[in-house]
Design a protein around this motif. Sequence first.
Motif, PDB file in Angstrom:
ATOM      1  N   TRP A 188      70.121  54.642  44.378  1.00 53.91           N
ATOM      2  CA  TRP A 188      68.791  55.243  44.234  1.00 53.91           C
ATOM      3  C   TRP A 188      68.558  55.674  42.786  1.00 53.91           C
ATOM      4  N   ILE A 236      68.087  52.482  40.624  1.00 56.50           N
ATOM      5  CA  ILE A 236      66.775  51.868  40.830  1.00 56.50           C
ATOM      6  C   ILE A 236      65.699  52.640  40.070  1.00 56.50           C
ATOM      7  N   LEU A 285      62.430  44.769  42.440  1.00 52.91           N
ATOM      8  CA  LEU A 285      62.730  46.192  42.342  1.00 52.91           C
ATOM      9  C   LEU A 285      62.170  46.960  43.539  1.00 52.91           C
ATOM     10  N   ARG A 312      64.264  49.075  46.367  1.00 48.45           N
ATOM     11  CA  ARG A 312      63.950  50.496  46.541  1.00 48.45           C
ATOM     12  C   ARG A 312      63.627  50.798  48.008  1.00 48.45           C
ATOM     13  N   SER A 317      66.919  50.797  49.782  1.00 50.05           N
ATOM     14  CA  SER A 317      67.688  51.989  49.448  1.00 50.05           C
ATOM     15  C   SER A 317      67.085  53.233  50.088  1.00 50.05           C
ATOM     16  N   LEU A 363      70.246  44.876  44.807  1.00 53.54           N
ATOM     17  CA  LEU A 363      70.209  45.561  43.516  1.00 53.54           C
ATOM     18  C   LEU A 363      70.679  44.650  42.393  1.00 53.54           C
ATOM     19  N   GLU A 374      68.315  43.694  39.249  1.00 55.45           N
ATOM     20  CA  GLU A 374      68.688  44.050  37.887  1.00 55.45           C
ATOM     21  C   GLU A 374      68.718  42.820  36.984  1.00 55.45           C
TER      22      GLU A 374
END
Length: 372
Positions: free
Chosen positions: A246, A249, A281, A285, A288, A312, A316
């Motif tokens: 978290w 992110i 992203l 999120r 997460s 993730l 990234e």
Amino acid sequence: MATDLPTVDIAGFRSSLRAWLDQHDLTPGPDHSLDGQVEQLLRVRRALYDGDWMRYGWPEQVGGLGGPAALRAVLGEEIASRDLAEPGIWSMVEVLTPTMIAYARPELAATMVPRLLSGSEQWCQGFSEPGSGSDLASLRTKATRDGENWVISGQKVWTSLAQYAARCVLLTRTGPGHDGITAFFVDMDSPGITVRPLRTMHGVDEFAEVFFDDVVVPGHRMLGNPGDGWRLAMDLLPYERSTCFWHRIAYLFTRFDQLLTQIPGAAEATDTELGAAFLALHTVRCRSHATQRRLAAGERLGPETSVDKVLLAEAEQRLFDTARDLLPGVIELDDSPWRTEFLYSRAATIYGGTAEIQRNIIARRLLDLGKE
């Protein structure tokens, strides 16, 4: 002071925290080296601990002020969004503190955890070994009983911030198989420990190899009982992929916003690439967020966090691929933060469990597709 909050609700906590951060300048200094990052990390932890913010979400028996774990997620999110501390090294608290609470003797946890939360100490995690990274069960660092003590010999590698650490949560082999793995909480200044930093391609000595040559560890520093090391590792890894993610992110969203301000012009291709990066992203999120809700509900986290890890890593890499494509020459020719982070993102599908291993876990343990 954070303890002036009449009720510890999430929205009120965030609002009060933001007001406190606005009044206390914790902006990083000009030293962006790893030494500077670690010093900034400890500085921020000290200030937040003195203001009580670092104590929320942790139980009172280790110096905490109680409240839900979501408060810690909010704290890390605000720190990451303001770029006050590098999110990777900040989040080590979220990995090692729950481990100490769950496995250390209560008096040891009560003494040691406040040192980590308050920025008095940095700790590290000694899991991976040469030839034993993703295949953690094959580790060979050996612990042998000697009266009331244990003697440890072996080698660890890719140990984050070992050169700064005062303590190490260390996995060793005390017998065959998964039931022969035992964890210890080791003082890094013990005789027989040698730390050698490793230079990575992004130019930062974040990792180290650590050698243990007949290191004597008192028996009361064992975490859990003999043979509990594998269970400890399986409990620890989901924490790497919950609150820690978290925080990461939140940081990546700040980098996305910075990218928007630096693009020289907008075009259809640009919009397409930015849209794909934002979607990646946003997807991780959302995933997460569901994990945070499960954690807040007291549910046990397990192999489903491998989905978080895969999403993730992909998000990234896509973000920094987009930066490379839309900021021509910045990564290839300039010595900028974009270059460093692009190079670091190449390892996102490797560290913390390779993407291949995570997909195997998803296939076998979540989709019941068998071993092949």
